[in-house]
Design a protein around this motif. Structure first.
Motif, PDB file in Angstrom:
ATOM      1  N   GLY A 101       0.740  -1.259   0.048  1.00 37.65           N
ATOM      2  CA  GLY A 101      -0.018   0.197  -0.088  1.00 37.65           C
ATOM      3  C   GLY A 101       0.716   1.297   0.095  1.00 37.65           C
ATOM      4  N   ARG A 102       1.852   1.270   0.602  1.00 41.44           N
ATOM      5  CA  ARG A 102       2.815   2.451   0.762  1.00 41.44           C
ATOM      6  C   ARG A 102       3.389   2.595  -0.518  1.00 41.44           C
ATOM      7  NH1 ARG A 102       8.369   3.221   1.927  1.00 41.44           N
ATOM      8  NH2 ARG A 102       8.609   5.337   2.927  1.00 41.44           N
ATOM      9  N   GLN A 103       3.878   1.585  -1.203  1.00 40.39           N
ATOM     10  CA  GLN A 103       4.644   1.855  -2.548  1.00 40.39           C
ATOM     11  C   GLN A 103       3.504   2.049  -3.454  1.00 40.39           C
ATOM     12  OE1 GLN A 103       5.995  -2.233  -2.430  1.00 40.39           O
ATOM     13  NE2 GLN A 103       8.045  -1.832  -1.733  1.00 40.39           N
ATOM     14  N   ILE A 104       2.512   1.572  -3.534  1.00 40.82           N
ATOM     15  CA  ILE A 104       1.239   2.436  -4.544  1.00 40.82           C
ATOM     16  C   ILE A 104       1.293   3.780  -4.181  1.00 40.82           C
ATOM     17  CG2 ILE A 104      -1.248   2.300  -4.966  1.00 40.82           C
ATOM     18  CD1 ILE A 104      -1.177  -0.689  -4.253  1.00 40.82           C
ATOM     19  N   GLY A 105       1.133   4.108  -3.088  1.00 43.92           N
ATOM     20  CA  GLY A 105       1.197   5.704  -2.651  1.00 43.92           C
ATOM     21  C   GLY A 105       2.297   6.366  -3.370  1.00 43.92           C
ATOM     22  N   MET A 106       3.529   5.825  -3.156  1.00 42.71           N
ATOM     23  CA  MET A 106       4.821   6.665  -3.534  1.00 42.71           C
ATOM     24  C   MET A 106       4.761   6.557  -4.993  1.00 42.71           C
ATOM     25  SD  MET A 106       7.489   4.880  -1.052  1.00 42.71           S
ATOM     26  CE  MET A 106       8.764   5.415  -1.749  1.00 42.71           C
ATOM     27  N   LEU A 107       4.422   5.413  -5.576  1.00 37.53           N
ATOM     28  CA  LEU A 107       4.315   5.308  -7.123  1.00 37.53           C
ATOM     29  C   LEU A 107       3.308   6.561  -8.014  1.00 37.53           C
ATOM     30  CD1 LEU A 107       4.199   1.629  -7.861  1.00 37.53           C
ATOM     31  CD2 LEU A 107       6.229   3.209  -8.714  1.00 37.53           C
ATOM     32  N   ALA A 108       2.052   6.706  -7.219  1.00 38.36           N
ATOM     33  CA  ALA A 108       1.116   7.337  -7.597  1.00 38.36           C
ATOM     34  C   ALA A 108       1.658   8.962  -7.314  1.00 38.36           C
ATOM     35  CB  ALA A 108      -0.202   7.364  -6.613  1.00 38.36           C
ATOM     36  N   GLU A 109       2.372   9.169  -6.419  1.00 44.95           N
ATOM     37  CA  GLU A 109       2.993  10.501  -6.011  1.00 44.95           C
ATOM     38  C   GLU A 109       3.977  10.913  -7.039  1.00 44.95           C
ATOM     39  OE1 GLU A 109       5.345  13.510  -2.775  1.00 44.95           O
ATOM     40  OE2 GLU A 109       4.380  11.516  -2.249  1.00 44.95           O
ATOM     41  N   LEU A 110       4.816  10.155  -7.470  1.00 43.17           N
ATOM     42  CA  LEU A 110       6.039  10.023  -8.168  1.00 43.17           C
ATOM     43  C   LEU A 110       5.279  10.216  -9.582  1.00 43.17           C
ATOM     44  CD1 LEU A 110       8.703   9.853  -9.103  1.00 43.17           C
ATOM     45  CD2 LEU A 110       8.630   7.468  -9.304  1.00 43.17           C
ATOM     46  N   LEU A 111       4.294   9.547 -10.196  1.00 41.63           N
ATOM     47  CA  LEU A 111       3.645   9.791 -11.572  1.00 41.63           C
ATOM     48  C   LEU A 111       2.866  11.117 -11.559  1.00 41.63           C
ATOM     49  CD1 LEU A 111       2.280   6.543 -12.258  1.00 41.63           C
ATOM     50  CD2 LEU A 111       4.137   7.393 -13.289  1.00 41.63           C
ATOM     51  N   TYR A 112       2.285  11.600 -10.534  1.00 41.15           N
ATOM     52  CA  TYR A 112       1.501  12.797 -10.587  1.00 41.15           C
ATOM     53  C   TYR A 112       2.533  13.978 -10.813  1.00 41.15           C
ATOM     54  CZ  TYR A 112      -0.778  17.019  -8.743  1.00 41.15           C
ATOM     55  OH  TYR A 112      -1.066  18.328  -8.504  1.00 41.15           O
ATOM     56  N   ARG A 113       3.517  13.891  -9.759  1.00 42.26           N
ATOM     57  CA  ARG A 113       5.006  14.809  -9.872  1.00 42.26           C
ATOM     58  C   ARG A 113       5.592  14.969 -11.310  1.00 42.26           C
ATOM     59  NH1 ARG A 113       6.425  17.315  -5.339  1.00 42.26           N
ATOM     60  NH2 ARG A 113       5.534  16.706  -3.512  1.00 42.26           N
ATOM     61  N   VAL A 114       5.912  13.984 -11.797  1.00 45.04           N
ATOM     62  CA  VAL A 114       6.430  13.871 -13.102  1.00 45.04           C
ATOM     63  C   VAL A 114       5.712  14.564 -14.308  1.00 45.04           C
ATOM     64  CG1 VAL A 114       7.442  12.408 -15.006  1.00 45.04           C
ATOM     65  CG2 VAL A 114       8.071  12.028 -12.534  1.00 45.04           C
ATOM     66  N   LYS A 115       4.548  14.332 -14.139  1.00 52.50           N
ATOM     67  CA  LYS A 115       3.349  14.956 -14.963  1.00 52.50           C
ATOM     68  C   LYS A 115       3.157  16.588 -14.808  1.00 52.50           C
ATOM     69  CE  LYS A 115       0.371  11.045 -15.625  1.00 52.50           C
ATOM     70  NZ  LYS A 115      -1.074  10.625 -15.231  1.00 52.50           N
TER      71      LYS A 115
END
Length: 70
Positions: A42-56
């Motif tokens: 769950g933590r890694q899903i949150g980190m991946l979501a934040e990373l993708l949002y920030r890169v966009k």
């Protein structure tokens, strides 16, 4: 209180200036492993979501794409 994943989905993550945003992207990327994508917690899903949002949200990447260099 929303978790990291929910904040990314609702676009509530504060991006700040591009240098800070890129720095945070690097921090997230260093914490994640490529194998985390296969079976993320769950933590890694949150980190991946934040990373993708920030890169966009990195405006410099849009400039590169517009110029056809990407």
């Amino acid at each position: 209180m929303k978790n990291q994943f929910q904040q990314a989905l609702s676009r509530e993550i504060i991006i700040g200036d591009p240098a800070h945003n890129i720095s945070r992207c690097k921090e997230l990327a260093e914490e994640l492993k490529i194998t985390d994508v296969v079976d993320p917690s769950g933590r890694q899903i949150g980190m991946l979501a934040e990373l993708l949002y920030r890169v966009k949200e990195i405006p410099e990447l849009e400039i590169i794409d517009i110029e056809g260099v990407a």
